[in-house]
Design an enzyme around this catalytic site. Structure first.
Site, mmCIF file in Angstrom:
data_model
loop_
_atom_site.group_PDB
_atom_site.id
_atom_site.type_symbol
_atom_site.label_atom_id
_atom_site.label_comp_id
_atom_site.label_asym_id
_atom_site.label_seq_id
_atom_site.Cartn_x
_atom_site.Cartn_y
_atom_site.Cartn_z
ATOM 1 N N ASP A 18 -0.764 8.417 -5.201
ATOM 2 C CA ASP A 18 -0.109 8.803 -4.019
ATOM 3 C C ASP A 18 1.498 8.994 -4.090
ATOM 4 O O ASP A 18 2.083 9.280 -3.035
ATOM 5 C CB ASP A 18 -0.324 7.769 -2.992
ATOM 6 C CG ASP A 18 0.341 6.230 -3.392
ATOM 7 O OD1 ASP A 18 0.394 5.977 -4.528
ATOM 8 O OD2 ASP A 18 0.877 5.518 -2.330
ATOM 9 N N HIS B 277 9.835 5.321 -8.706
ATOM 10 C CA HIS B 277 8.624 6.308 -9.007
ATOM 11 C C HIS B 277 8.074 6.730 -7.691
ATOM 12 O O HIS B 277 7.162 7.501 -7.608
ATOM 13 C CB HIS B 277 7.673 5.646 -9.974
ATOM 14 C CG HIS B 277 7.308 4.258 -9.169
ATOM 15 N ND1 HIS B 277 8.196 3.299 -8.793
ATOM 16 C CD2 HIS B 277 5.914 3.762 -9.107
ATOM 17 C CE1 HIS B 277 7.350 2.128 -8.499
ATOM 18 N NE2 HIS B 277 6.039 2.639 -8.281
ATOM 19 N N GLN C 277 13.065 -7.359 -6.307
ATOM 20 C CA GLN C 277 13.477 -5.811 -6.060
ATOM 21 C C GLN C 277 13.808 -5.833 -4.656
ATOM 22 O O GLN C 277 14.895 -5.033 -4.205
ATOM 23 C CB GLN C 277 12.230 -4.995 -6.161
ATOM 24 C CG GLN C 277 12.545 -3.655 -5.755
ATOM 25 C CD GLN C 277 11.676 -2.469 -6.112
ATOM 26 O OE1 GLN C 277 11.714 -2.086 -7.466
ATOM 27 N NE2 GLN C 277 10.664 -1.934 -5.537
ATOM 28 N N HIS D 177 -1.825 -3.663 -5.717
ATOM 29 C CA HIS D 177 -2.853 -3.942 -4.786
ATOM 30 C C HIS D 177 -2.954 -5.506 -4.309
ATOM 31 O O HIS D 177 -2.885 -5.967 -3.461
ATOM 32 C CB HIS D 177 -4.007 -3.813 -5.302
ATOM 33 C CG HIS D 177 -4.625 -2.679 -5.408
ATOM 34 N ND1 HIS D 177 -5.724 -1.938 -4.854
ATOM 35 C CD2 HIS D 177 -3.775 -1.418 -6.021
ATOM 36 C CE1 HIS D 177 -5.828 -0.478 -5.199
ATOM 37 N NE2 HIS D 177 -4.813 -0.347 -5.826
#
Length: 509
Positions: free
Chosen positions: A421, A397, A382, A31
């Site tokens: 989600d 994931h 990443q 978030h």
């Protein structure tokens, strides 16, 4: 005016006119980073705080515990005051769990809601008294307690905008769940057949979702906190039905045209494109914030290691900032990587193993380190890794941030979705975009090494399916980079969002 606090942080004391967006984020990394990028984009539309406030001021507010991890030099100060990075401001709010723990019972969630409401109300009053009244509260998904704040302050001209940081397909699925299709989805879940299709006619092909593709909390009623977790989106949708707030969505028409066009019939939607940086973007967001403990791994070391490999030969494996793996699961991942025989970069967070396994698996036990075939790190940048030409597959994931980073980097995936989600994100990658394959877990919920090796071969092999998948991933990468240019539809949508408030300001409403 802005002054240094002696620890390298700048304390804001200036007054500013114009619009002020308060972006309120839940304390999870998934978030905080999208919230931060949105605040940066909003501020840059008006010059940011470096330009004497400009016409737009943006502030990111996060829980106290998160703020302390972001700004450790301020932790424990009597007044953990507002700071700035030169573009946006940062300010903490208390959610009642300032030690960083998470509410677990309904009673604790209620206490957190009340604490959040009190803290944010005080923050709005403080901004108003300081000459920087908040024009709009922008909330990442659902922060418990925020609706109480905007119900109170909305009567005084402080509306809510929702920042939906999951795909539009999930936004639509939740919408229909709370508007007449809840029993249909519940009945499908009770059928205990993960391949059973749920038909939501109003959404066209996007509604031919299997039970396994639905957001986990809609089908896993036995999951801890499932009832509490669904309570907050239900309250949000009830609020949206009554007040129809603006909804910023972290996606684009190119990715989810059907879902977006459907939701435009019900909500005031602003798709603002994936909020991840690309080399062609005029306004790259800042480096990501990492909220978990990790060593300062030498980026040069793993980037040099990647540079020693041919293009599209390396398997990159990371399961995100929330997912925890059992020792058995990690052992199977290592077994699969060795079995596929391809070089791999594996991320194993120090806090990424379930508690009972924390002492049972060390990095050096996971894989051969720093050799030709494998490198293990507890952290990496990443997006830089995915953007490296050596990376040919991403085992993930399927969090929405990771999914979008794979898209803009043109890297096909092997998905291992578990919760939230993630199943729907996997559906989009596998079925709608055909840029990934799903790893099938066994009856114990474990992805076996044999299955992982099979999936990697499907993505990186020389078969027709693998080559088509890589070609499609490359095409989506180019599309994403073209749409990231300033002046595109997504940028215009964000400006349209801001203009609605500028019009009110000009009219004095």
């Amino acid at each position: 005016m802005a002054a240094d606090d002696g620890e390298g942080n700048h304390v804001v004391h200036e007054h500013s006119s114009g619009l002020h967006f308060l972006v309120v984020s839940y304390g999870l990394q998934s978030h905080v980073n999208p919230g931060r990028v949105l605040a940066q984009r909003l501020a840059r539309l008006g010059g940011g705080v470096t330009n004497n406030g400009g016409s737009i001021l943006a502030t990111l507010s996060v829980p106290v515990a998160t703020h302390r991890r972001m700004f450790p030099s301020l932790a424990g100060a009597a007044d953990e005051t507002t700071t700035t990075d030169g573009v946006i401001s940062y300010v903490p709010y208390s959610n009642g769990f300032d030690d960083g723990s998470t509410p677990k019972s309904p009673k604790e969630w209620d206490r957190s809601c009340r604490a959040t409401s009190r803290s944010l109300s005080a923050l709005l009053a403080r901004f108003a008294a300081g000459g920087r009244p908040v024009t709009c509260v922008v909330c990442t998904l659902v922060v418990p307690g925020v609706l109480d704040v905007v119900r109170e302050h909305g009567r005084h001209g402080v509306p809510l905008a929702v920042y939906w940081i999951q795909p539009a397909t999930v936004l639509a699925t939740y919408y229909h769940y709370f508007h007449g299709y809840g029993e249909l989805i519940a009945d499908a879940a009770h059928a205990m057949d993960p391949t059973y299709e749920v038909s939501l006619p109003e959404l066209g092909r996007h509604c031919r979702l299997r039970v396994r593709d639905l957001p986990s909390f809609l089908v896993d009623s036995h999951t801890d906190n499932a009832e509490t977790t669904n309570k907050f989106p239900q309250e949000l949708y009830e609020y949206m039905d009554q007040w129809r707030p603006r909804v910023l969505v972290n996606t684009s028409y190119e990715l989810e045209a059907d879902a977006l066009m459907e939701m435009e019939r019900h909500l005031d939607i602003f798709p603002i494109r994936p909020v991840v940086r690309t080399s062609s973007a005029v306004e790259d967001p800042p480096a990501q914030i990492h909220l978990f403990k990790h060593d300062n791994v030498d980026k040069k070391r793993y980037m040099d290691w990647l540079g020693a490999h041919r293009d599209k030969t390396v398997v990159y494996v990371s399961f995100g900032s929330v997912t925890k793996c059992t020792k058995l699961q990690m052992e199977e991942v290592v077994r699969g990587l060795r079995q596929c025989g391809r070089p791999h970069l594996l991320v194993v967070r120090k806090d990424g193993l379930e508690e009972e396994d924390d002492d049972g698996l060390q990095l050096q036990e996971v894989s051969t380190q720093d050799d030709e075939m494998g490198m293990v790190v507890d952290w990496c940048d990443q997006l830089e890794v995915l953007s490296h030409p050596a990376v040919g597959c991403f085992v993930t994931h399927c969090g929405w941030n990771s999914t979008l980073e794979a898209v803009v980097s043109g890297v096909p995936i092997v998905g291992v979705p578990k919760t939230f989600d993630q199943p729907t994100n996997m559906y989009l990658m596998e079925v709608e975009w055909t840029t990934g394959v799903r790893g099938e877990c066994d009856s114990e919920g474990v992805l076996t090494g044999t299955e992982l090796a099979r999936c990697i071969k499907m993505v990186m092999g020389e078969g027709t399916q693998a080559m088509a998948m890589r070609e499609r991933a490359g095409a989506m990468k180019e599309m994403a980079r073209e749409r990231a240019d300033a002046g595109g539809l997504a940028e215009r949508k964000l400006r349209d969002f801001v203009k609605t408030f500028q019009a009110h300001e000009r009219d004095g409403t």
